[in-house]
Motif scaffolding. Structure first.
Motif, PDB file in Angstrom:
ATOM      1  N   PRO A   1     -14.245 107.191  45.449  1.00  0.00           N
ATOM      2  CA  PRO A   1     -13.024 106.381  45.556  1.00  0.00           C
ATOM      3  C   PRO A   1     -11.961 106.739  44.524  1.00  0.00           C
ATOM      4  O   PRO A   1     -10.771 106.584  44.798  1.00  0.00           O
ATOM      5  CB  PRO A   1     -13.527 104.950  45.366  1.00  0.00           C
ATOM      6  CG  PRO A   1     -14.815 105.073  44.624  1.00  0.00           C
ATOM      7  CD  PRO A   1     -15.410 106.383  45.066  1.00  0.00           C
ATOM      8  N   ALA A   2     -12.355 107.240  43.368  1.00  0.00           N
ATOM      9  CA  ALA A   2     -11.359 107.646  42.369  1.00  0.00           C
ATOM     10  C   ALA A   2     -10.536 108.820  42.884  1.00  0.00           C
ATOM     11  O   ALA A   2      -9.324 108.880  42.663  1.00  0.00           O
ATOM     12  CB  ALA A   2     -12.050 108.006  41.057  1.00  0.00           C
ATOM     13  N   LYS A   3     -11.185 109.740  43.591  1.00  0.00           N
ATOM     14  CA  LYS A   3     -10.450 110.875  44.174  1.00  0.00           C
ATOM     15  C   LYS A   3      -9.671 110.421  45.404  1.00  0.00           C
ATOM     16  O   LYS A   3      -8.527 110.815  45.601  1.00  0.00           O
ATOM     17  CB  LYS A   3     -11.422 112.005  44.520  1.00  0.00           C
ATOM     18  CG  LYS A   3     -11.993 112.654  43.282  1.00  0.00           C
ATOM     19  CD  LYS A   3     -12.976 113.738  43.594  1.00  0.00           C
ATOM     20  CE  LYS A   3     -13.490 114.310  42.268  1.00  0.00           C
ATOM     21  NZ  LYS A   3     -14.580 115.225  42.446  1.00  0.00           N
ATOM     22  N   MET A   4     -10.295 109.597  46.242  1.00  0.00           N
ATOM     23  CA  MET A   4      -9.644 109.134  47.467  1.00  0.00           C
ATOM     24  C   MET A   4      -8.370 108.336  47.156  1.00  0.00           C
ATOM     25  O   MET A   4      -7.419 108.348  47.941  1.00  0.00           O
ATOM     26  CB  MET A   4     -10.612 108.301  48.307  1.00  0.00           C
ATOM     27  CG  MET A   4     -10.151 108.071  49.724  1.00  0.00           C
ATOM     28  SD  MET A   4     -11.339 107.094  50.650  1.00  0.00           S
ATOM     29  CE  MET A   4     -11.978 108.341  51.731  1.00  0.00           C
TER      30      MET A   4
ATOM     31  N   ALA B   1      -3.172 118.222  51.010  1.00  0.00           N
ATOM     32  CA  ALA B   1      -2.150 118.326  49.965  1.00  0.00           C
ATOM     33  C   ALA B   1      -2.724 118.025  48.587  1.00  0.00           C
ATOM     34  O   ALA B   1      -2.418 118.710  47.607  1.00  0.00           O
ATOM     35  CB  ALA B   1      -0.982 117.392  50.278  1.00  0.00           C
ATOM     36  N   TYR B   2      -3.580 117.006  48.519  1.00  0.00           N
ATOM     37  CA  TYR B   2      -4.203 116.636  47.243  1.00  0.00           C
ATOM     38  C   TYR B   2      -5.122 117.750  46.742  1.00  0.00           C
ATOM     39  O   TYR B   2      -5.033 118.171  45.589  1.00  0.00           O
ATOM     40  CB  TYR B   2      -4.966 115.318  47.405  1.00  0.00           C
ATOM     41  CG  TYR B   2      -5.895 115.011  46.257  1.00  0.00           C
ATOM     42  CD1 TYR B   2      -5.393 114.739  44.984  1.00  0.00           C
ATOM     43  CD2 TYR B   2      -7.273 114.999  46.440  1.00  0.00           C
ATOM     44  CE1 TYR B   2      -6.252 114.461  43.931  1.00  0.00           C
ATOM     45  CE2 TYR B   2      -8.132 114.723  45.393  1.00  0.00           C
ATOM     46  CZ  TYR B   2      -7.621 114.456  44.136  1.00  0.00           C
ATOM     47  OH  TYR B   2      -8.468 114.186  43.095  1.00  0.00           O
ATOM     48  N   LEU B   3      -6.016 118.235  47.596  1.00  0.00           N
ATOM     49  CA  LEU B   3      -6.988 119.241  47.154  1.00  0.00           C
ATOM     50  C   LEU B   3      -6.355 120.597  46.881  1.00  0.00           C
ATOM     51  O   LEU B   3      -6.732 121.275  45.922  1.00  0.00           O
ATOM     52  CB  LEU B   3      -8.104 119.390  48.192  1.00  0.00           C
ATOM     53  CG  LEU B   3      -9.114 118.255  48.228  1.00  0.00           C
ATOM     54  CD1 LEU B   3     -10.111 118.466  49.358  1.00  0.00           C
ATOM     55  CD2 LEU B   3      -9.826 118.097  46.891  1.00  0.00           C
ATOM     56  N   GLU B   4      -5.415 121.018  47.695  1.00  0.00           N
ATOM     57  CA  GLU B   4      -4.844 122.354  47.531  1.00  0.00           C
ATOM     58  C   GLU B   4      -3.700 122.406  46.522  1.00  0.00           C
ATOM     59  O   GLU B   4      -3.504 123.424  45.861  1.00  0.00           O
ATOM     60  CB  GLU B   4      -4.370 122.890  48.876  1.00  0.00           C
ATOM     61  CG  GLU B   4      -5.514 123.193  49.832  1.00  0.00           C
ATOM     62  CD  GLU B   4      -5.043 123.772  51.148  1.00  0.00           C
ATOM     63  OE1 GLU B   4      -3.857 124.133  51.291  1.00  0.00           O
ATOM     64  OE2 GLU B   4      -5.887 123.856  52.062  1.00  0.00           O
ATOM     65  N   TYR B   5      -2.927 121.302  46.410  1.00  0.00           N
ATOM     66  CA  TYR B   5      -1.717 121.348  45.583  1.00  0.00           C
ATOM     67  C   TYR B   5      -1.639 120.255  44.521  1.00  0.00           C
ATOM     68  O   TYR B   5      -0.688 120.214  43.748  1.00  0.00           O
ATOM     69  CB  TYR B   5      -0.467 121.271  46.482  1.00  0.00           C
ATOM     70  CG  TYR B   5      -0.465 122.380  47.507  1.00  0.00           C
ATOM     71  CD1 TYR B   5      -0.139 123.688  47.156  1.00  0.00           C
ATOM     72  CD2 TYR B   5      -0.832 122.123  48.824  1.00  0.00           C
ATOM     73  CE1 TYR B   5      -0.168 124.709  48.091  1.00  0.00           C
ATOM     74  CE2 TYR B   5      -0.862 123.140  49.777  1.00  0.00           C
ATOM     75  CZ  TYR B   5      -0.534 124.426  49.399  1.00  0.00           C
ATOM     76  OH  TYR B   5      -0.573 125.440  50.331  1.00  0.00           O
ATOM     77  N   GLY B   6      -2.626 119.322  44.524  1.00  0.00           N
ATOM     78  CA  GLY B   6      -2.649 118.281  43.507  1.00  0.00           C
ATOM     79  C   GLY B   6      -1.556 117.238  43.654  1.00  0.00           C
ATOM     80  O   GLY B   6      -1.174 116.603  42.669  1.00  0.00           O
TER      81      GLY B   6
END
Length: 153
Positions: free
Chosen positions: A28-31, A133-138
């Motif tokens: 959940p912290a990443k989500m 977008a989150y995983l590839e570009y932060g």
């Protein structure tokens, strides 16, 4: 599935290994960096977690049905009193890419199912794009994207 039923299915390729994509969904912290405002716990098979969203009031129960690390996340969530089954399948594509397929299982092809189909198709496509977008570009594409729903400026 009855031929008169609706089913949602989205696909996207993410340029990250399946293990990393999996962790971004179950943690959940990443989500919270791309989809939810807050999750009560990590997704674990047989457990219920609560998700809250920045643009909606309240918390939403999510029941985790099955987990296969790096491969499958199966859960149900309640939509206006009806539980819907969601399956997320992760398929490695080489060493550094993953095909993610999100399927929300069938509902009868009648009203209000058409509205359900529209809303959740948009929702799972948005989830997939925001995860990428989150995983590839932060970046968090969702941040501020739905302020118009809650009336925020």
């Amino acid at each position: 599935m009855n031929t008169a039923d609706f089913e949602i299915k989205t696909n996207i390729q993410i340029s990250k290994p399946a293990a990393e994509v999996f962790e971004a969904i179950v943690d959940p912290a990443k989500m919270s960096n791309y989809f939810i405002a807050k999750g009560s716990a990590r997704l674990k098979e047989g457990e219920q977690v609560m998700w809250s969203f920045p643009e909606f009031e309240g918390e939403y129960p999510v029941n985790v049905k099955k987990i296969e690390p790096g491969k499958l996340i199966s859960l149900t969530w309640d939509v206006e009193g009806t539980p819907f089954l969601v399956e997320m399948i992760l398929i490695p594509r080489g060493d550094n890419a993953t095909k993610l397929t999100v399927t929300e299982k069938s509902t009868a092809a009648e009203q209000p199912s058409v509205q359900w189909l529209k809303n959740n198709t948009e929702g799972w496509a948005n989830f997939s794009a925001c995860l990428k977008a989150y995983l590839e570009y932060g970046i968090n594409l969702r941040k501020g994207a739905f302020d118009f729903i809650s009336g925020d400026k």
